[in-house]
Motif scaffolding. Structure first.
Motif, PDB file in Angstrom:
ATOM      1  N   THR A   1       3.657  -6.938  -7.789  1.00 61.47           N
ATOM      2  CA  THR A   1       3.231  -6.426  -6.496  1.00 61.47           C
ATOM      3  C   THR A   1       1.722  -6.557  -6.320  1.00 61.47           C
ATOM      4  O   THR A   1       0.950  -6.453  -7.278  1.00 61.47           O
ATOM      5  CB  THR A   1       3.629  -4.950  -6.357  1.00 61.47           C
TER       6      THR A   1
ATOM      7  N   GLU B   1      -0.798  -2.814  -2.912  1.00 62.20           N
ATOM      8  CA  GLU B   1      -0.030  -1.572  -2.825  1.00 62.20           C
ATOM      9  C   GLU B   1      -0.756  -0.513  -2.013  1.00 62.20           C
ATOM     10  O   GLU B   1      -0.121   0.357  -1.398  1.00 62.20           O
ATOM     11  CB  GLU B   1       0.266  -1.052  -4.234  1.00 62.20           C
TER      12      GLU B   1
ATOM     13  N   MET C   1       3.630   3.561  -0.629  1.00 59.21           N
ATOM     14  CA  MET C   1       3.232   3.385  -2.028  1.00 59.21           C
ATOM     15  C   MET C   1       1.889   4.028  -2.323  1.00 59.21           C
ATOM     16  O   MET C   1       1.639   4.467  -3.446  1.00 59.21           O
ATOM     17  CB  MET C   1       3.214   1.892  -2.368  1.00 59.21           C
TER      18      MET C   1
ATOM     19  N   PHE D   1       7.346   3.915  -4.594  1.00 61.22           N
ATOM     20  CA  PHE D   1       7.570   2.819  -5.527  1.00 61.22           C
ATOM     21  C   PHE D   1       8.702   1.946  -5.015  1.00 61.22           C
ATOM     22  O   PHE D   1       9.472   2.345  -4.127  1.00 61.22           O
ATOM     23  CB  PHE D   1       7.918   3.350  -6.919  1.00 61.22           C
TER      24      PHE D   1
ATOM     25  N   CYS E   1       2.850  -6.148  -0.377  1.00 54.73           N
ATOM     26  CA  CYS E   1       3.319  -4.787  -0.100  1.00 54.73           C
ATOM     27  C   CYS E   1       2.701  -4.183   1.151  1.00 54.73           C
ATOM     28  O   CYS E   1       2.963  -2.999   1.443  1.00 54.73           O
ATOM     29  CB  CYS E   1       3.023  -3.879  -1.299  1.00 54.73           C
TER      30      CYS E   1
END
Length: 344
Positions: free
Chosen positions: A249, A252, A258, A263, A289
């Motif tokens: 990822t 984030e 997140m 998660f 993300c």
């Protein structure tokens, strides 16, 4: 000067060590701002150099593709096959000696159309044994299993004859640029004996049977307690062979879920890809993300594919990566809005 005139002990010390201190006190009196720039450096010129003259050096055409070297030896099908013989390879009888050389058994197999090798031919399967520390070095670097990438990398395997298996070929040589001679003092006779440094072990040159064979480690078996390698096989790699690349990822902090402790519950942590001939084999496929909210379903369109890499045809457009879940008790306005959108 005032302190020396007032202290008789200091005057006696300077008279004993610097008889001319009264004539030129600025030169002989030690001050707090002592200039040590001209002091000799005891460690200067004592550089330690550690090299391995037998180390494998890959050509730039392979290193630029993110390929690392590995060394293995042929395994005798008569004396080094079977459970008991393989146990002897893993656990030599002299674990504390300088010649301790554990070897991990395995098989090199698979097809390689670029070299006219087909897996249906019996000659395509070779029994090999790999030095334990060669495998452990890569496991320490890349790990294995669900979050590792050791079994998802391409290595250039160099294979030597079984008779050339010796730990000395893998041992680094430590040399100093200064005299490494030591001395021993006999306290009874007060004689000093000069002990010259141990000369490095000289091993004969060896010729590999196969050089820079592109392989992917597979079927790695680890000890249940020590987590050391017990067995590892190698599959031949070629540009038309898919390779599973781990998903990692990124960004984030740009995800409302997140950044509050959410998660991704991964369903697939790897994705099958094809790398064009001569292309760089990536260590990971990045998962974007940004904007992810709770209950969002992450699919293939969020994966960032580098240049020269494409998805394998088996990876469909609706390939499922995972689902976003939030931390218990967390959420907030963004999280609640995400849940409402998911319900709709």
């Amino acid at each position: 000067n005032d302190q020396i005139e007032a202290n008789q002990a200091m005057r006696d010390w300077y008279l004993a060590n610097f008889p001319s201190w009264k004539e030129d006190p600025e030169t002989n009196i030690v001050t707090d701002s002592l200039d040590t720039s001209a002091a000799p450096d005891e460690n200067k010129g004592e550089t330690e150099i550690t090299t391995n003259p037998h180390a494998i050096t890959l050509p730039p055409s392979l290193t630029q593709r993110n390929i690392r070297p590995l060394v293995a030896y042929l395994r005798d099908s008569t004396n080094e096959a079977g459970t008991r013989n393989c146990d002897r390879l893993r656990n030599p009888t002299t674990p504390n000696s300088d010649d301790y050389f554990p070897l991990i058994p395995g098989i090199l197999h698979g097809s390689d159309p670029t070299s006219d090798i087909l897996s249906i031919h019996p000659d395509s399967k070779l029994l090999v044994k790999t030095p334990w520390f060669e495998i452990q070095r890569e496991l320490d670097r890349y790990a294995s299993g669900r979050n590792g990438s050791f079994e998802n990398r391409v290595y250039a395997l160099t294979i030597y004859p079984s008779k050339d298996a010796h730990v000395g070929y893998h041992r680094s040589v430590r040399t100093l640029t200064k005299d490494d001679t030591t001395y021993h003092l006999n306290e009874e006779t007060m004689e000093v004996t000069e002990i010259p440094p141990t000369p490095p072990q000289v091993l004969p040159d060896r010729t590999p049977l196969m050089e820079n064979v592109l392989v992917i480690p597979s079927d790695l078996q680890l000890h249940p307690v020590a987590h050391s390698a017990l067995c590892v096989n190698f599959i031949r790699y070629h540009p038309d062979k898919p390779i599973k690349i781990p998903i990692r990822t990124v960004n984030e902090e740009e995800s409302p879920a997140m950044k509050r402790g959410g998660f991704i519950a991964f369903v697939n942590t790897f994705v099958e890809c094809l790398v064009e001939e001569g292309g760089v084999i990536p260590e990971r496929i990045e998962l974007e993300c940004s904007g992810l909210r709770q209950k969002d379903v992450v699919r293939r369109e969020r994966l960032i594919i580098p240049e020269g890499v494409r998805f394998h045809p088996r990876v469909r457009d609706d390939f499922l990566v995972g689902t976003v879940f939030g931390a218990k008790g967390g959420g907030g306005a963004d999280g609640d809005a995400g849940e409402e959108e998911a319900k709709k």
